[in-house]
Enzyme design. Structure first.
Site, PDB file in Angstrom:
ATOM      1  CD  GLU A 116      12.103  -1.639   5.647  1.00 20.36           C
ATOM      2  OE1 GLU A 116      12.415  -1.186   4.691  1.00 20.36           O
ATOM      3  OE2 GLU A 116      11.266  -2.439   5.837  1.00 20.36           O
ATOM      4  CB  CYS A 129       5.129   1.037  12.921  1.00 22.93           C
ATOM      5  SG  CYS A 129       5.132  -0.712  12.965  1.00 22.93           S
ATOM      6  CB  CYS A 136      12.078 -11.478  13.460  1.00 24.92           C
ATOM      7  SG  CYS A 136      10.927 -12.204  14.906  1.00 24.92           S
ATOM      8  CB  CYS A 140       5.312 -15.485  11.603  1.00 21.81           C
ATOM      9  SG  CYS A 140       5.462 -15.445  13.425  1.00 21.81           S
ATOM     10  CB  CYS A 143       5.783 -12.286   9.379  1.00 16.29           C
ATOM     11  SG  CYS A 143       6.889 -10.816   9.804  1.00 16.29           S
ATOM     12  CB  CYS A 371       1.120  -5.281   9.059  1.00 22.98           C
ATOM     13  SG  CYS A 371       0.241  -4.168   9.968  1.00 22.98           S
TER      14      CYS A 371
HETATM   15  N1  SAH Z   1       6.911  -9.608  16.413  1.00 19.79           N
HETATM   16  C1  SAH Z   1       5.717  -9.003  16.840  1.00 19.79           C
HETATM   17  C2  SAH Z   1       5.584  -7.566  16.261  1.00 19.79           C
HETATM   18  C3  SAH Z   1       5.762  -7.386  14.843  1.00 19.79           C
HETATM   19  S1  SAH Z   1       4.602  -8.083  13.707  1.00 19.79           S
HETATM   20  C4  SAH Z   1       4.465  -9.754  16.488  1.00 19.79           C
HETATM   21  O1  SAH Z   1       4.603 -10.770  15.784  1.00 19.79           O
HETATM   22  O2  SAH Z   1       3.280  -9.415  17.036  1.00 19.79           O
HETATM   23  C5  SAH Z   1       3.401  -6.730  13.654  1.00 19.79           C
HETATM   24  C6  SAH Z   1       2.048  -7.468  13.204  1.00 19.79           C
HETATM   25  O3  SAH Z   1       1.936  -7.501  11.694  1.00 19.79           O
HETATM   26  C7  SAH Z   1       1.648  -9.032  13.689  1.00 19.79           C
HETATM   27  O4  SAH Z   1       0.529  -9.139  14.165  1.00 19.79           O
HETATM   28  C8  SAH Z   1       2.101  -9.704  12.464  1.00 19.79           C
HETATM   29  O5  SAH Z   1       1.627 -11.033  12.815  1.00 19.79           O
HETATM   30  C9  SAH Z   1       1.570  -8.796  11.426  1.00 19.79           C
HETATM   31  N2  SAH Z   1       1.899  -9.525  10.126  1.00 19.79           N
HETATM   32  C10 SAH Z   1       3.058  -9.981   9.721  1.00 19.79           C
HETATM   33  N3  SAH Z   1       3.175 -10.196   8.754  1.00 19.79           N
HETATM   34  C11 SAH Z   1       1.878  -9.688   8.024  1.00 19.79           C
HETATM   35  C12 SAH Z   1       1.529  -9.799   6.686  1.00 19.79           C
HETATM   36  N4  SAH Z   1       2.332  -9.955   5.558  1.00 19.79           N
HETATM   37  N5  SAH Z   1       0.353  -9.330   6.616  1.00 19.79           N
HETATM   38  C13 SAH Z   1      -0.327  -8.586   7.283  1.00 19.79           C
HETATM   39  N6  SAH Z   1       0.245  -8.725   8.798  1.00 19.79           N
HETATM   40  C14 SAH Z   1       1.175  -9.120   8.877  1.00 19.79           C
HETATM   41 FE1  SF4 Z   2       8.696 -12.133  13.991  1.00 21.55          FE
HETATM   42 FE2  SF4 Z   2       7.174 -11.478  11.873  1.00 21.55          FE
HETATM   43 FE3  SF4 Z   2       6.454 -13.464  13.734  1.00 21.55          FE
HETATM   44 FE4  SF4 Z   2       6.423 -10.853  14.477  1.00 21.55          FE
HETATM   45  S1  SF4 Z   2       5.091 -11.795  12.683  1.00 21.55           S
HETATM   46  S2  SF4 Z   2       7.199 -12.688  15.424  1.00 21.55           S
HETATM   47  S3  SF4 Z   2       8.101  -9.902  13.271  1.00 21.55           S
HETATM   48  S4  SF4 Z   2       8.580 -13.250  12.095  1.00 21.55           S
END
Ligand code: SAH
Ligand code: SF4
Length: 394
Positions: A116, A129, A136, A140, A143, A371
């Protein structure tokens, strides 16, 4: 009372083009690789540099995909190019437009995988973005992308291709023949590597794609308009400063190792202290200003006044901006968004300590483009709800 508008969904029909057998895609080749490719098809070495310049301008400045239109190249050279090469972008499968103007594209790449890409228009800029991986490897717990197992890294062509196909959709290529000088404000003016995937686990792919995007004779986005977001892959941070030089954002999200271990499990490998040491070096190595600390606001998990004060103490001495992200929920997510008053109280403490602390307005929530909501529905290798909860320690 605000009225919720239904998102507009539009299917984009793409007619598959017949490719010459074994043709190589030029999109994503850096200048040295493009030069090699041209020499391989018989371009005399002495001419190679000039031919690279010409092709570069057609592909990345004017957005032309058909060799026949490259009118400053000799006819037989154009025919030779068409026999051996293609200029291919990933395919847009569908496009959703949110009530707030955010556009989410579902893009199909080789092998049938999907990623996406999200375009966020604002008054003074338009941010794209971009995704760097399908899924991934990291997990996390807040996420959505993290619930999808990694399928593969994107190639440089698939990464820079995301920028190019959105420029297509926005109708933003200059007329062939117009110069490469600054041509006014752009609809697509900024890139954030914050889509699916961990960009520093696809280092070369991301680096080469960003080199192409930054090249002044093509897409020409300044390195200060590109922000790479990492969850904290410490050994690659200095390398990103040296080899890419863009702005850095870090998914910080917690102020103790105990909590960060659960939210961003890579913390078990490189903890807060190790991460902060690497971040302290980044501005000097990349000759850039401040680092963006992303901090997702999770109710009762990381959002207390005490957390805010600890955060300020931890980052002391690092030129920083704290981006507070209200948690975006997704189906099955094990957390809740902090209350608005809590987010504001947190922002206030950080702000009073002298840091900009903007609260990120969720964009494109109605189309699951915000995000952390990105995940390609077609990928079948999913983690179960139980696995997610286990990783989250909840
Ligand atoms: N993998 C990289 C970039 C992608 S995530 C990283 O983790 O930095 C982009 C941003 O969105 C990151 O700061 C991530 O922590 C945040 N993010 C992920 N899931 C989210 C959610 N459900 N609500 C708000 N922010 C989120
Ligand atoms: Fe991967 Fe999501 Fe963690 Fe970013 S926030 S490193 S996309 S699992």
């Amino acid at each position: 009372m605000s009225q919720i508008q239904a998102p507009i969904t539009q299917d984009v029909l793409t007619i598959p083009r017949k490719l010459p057998e074994g043709a190589r895609n030029l999109v994503g080749l850096t200048r040295p690789l493009l030069r090699e490719a041209l020499i391989e098809i018989g371009t005399p070495e002495k001419q190679a540099k000039m031919r690279v310049n010409q092709l570069w301008q057609w592909i990345y400045h004017w957005g032309v995909r058909d060799f026949a239109q490259m009118t400053n190249l000799a006819k037989d050279f154009r025919a030779n190019l068409a026999e051996n090469f293609t200029i291919e972008l990933p395919e847009i499968v569908s496009k959703n437009v949110s009530a707030d103007g955010t556009r989410k594209y579902l893009v199909k790449i080789a092998g049938g995988h999907e990623v996406e890409v999200v375009y966020i228009p604002e008054t003074d800029r338009g941010t794209l973005c971009v995704s760097s991986q399908v899924g991934c490897t990291l997990t996390c717990s807040f996420c959505h992308t993290g619930t999808q197992k990694l399928v593969r890294n994107l190639t440089p062509g698939e990464i820079v291709g995301q920028i190019m196909l959105v420029r297509d959709d926005l109708g933003e290529w200059p007329e062939p023949g117009t110069g490469t000088g600054e041509n006014g404000p752009r609809l697509l003016s900024n890139i954030v590597l914050m889509g699916m995937g961990e960009p520093l686990y696809n280092f070369e792919g991301v680096r080469d794609a960003m080199k192409i995007a930054m090249d002044g004779e093509g897409i020409a986005l300044s390195r200060r308009r590109i922000t790479l977001s990492t969850s904290g892959v410490v050994p690659e941070i200095a390398r990103a400063a040296e080899e890419i030089g863009c702005l850095l954002a870090v998914s910080f999200h917690a102020t103790t190792d105990e909590v960060r271990d659960k939210l961003v499990p890579i913390n078990k490998r490189w903890n807060i202290e190790t991460l902060l040491d690497a971040l302290r070096e980044y501005p000097r190595l990349s000759n850039s200003e401040r680092i963006t600390f992303e901090y997702v606001m999770l109710k009762g998990v990381n959002d207390s006044d005490e957390d805010a004060r600890r955060l300020v103490r931890l980052i002391k001495g690092i030129p920083a901006k704290i981006n507070l992200i209200p948690f975006n929920e997704w189906p099955g997510s094990p957390y809740e968004r902090s209350d608005w008053s809590r987010i504001e109280a947190f922002a206030d403490i950080v702000h009073k300590a002298g840091y900009a602390s903007p609260i990120r307005t969720p964009r494109g929530e109605d189309i699951m483009a915000a995000c952390g909501q990105l995940k390609s529905a077609t990928e079948r290798a999913r983690k179960s709800r139980a696995e997610i909860a286990k990783e989250a320690g909840v």
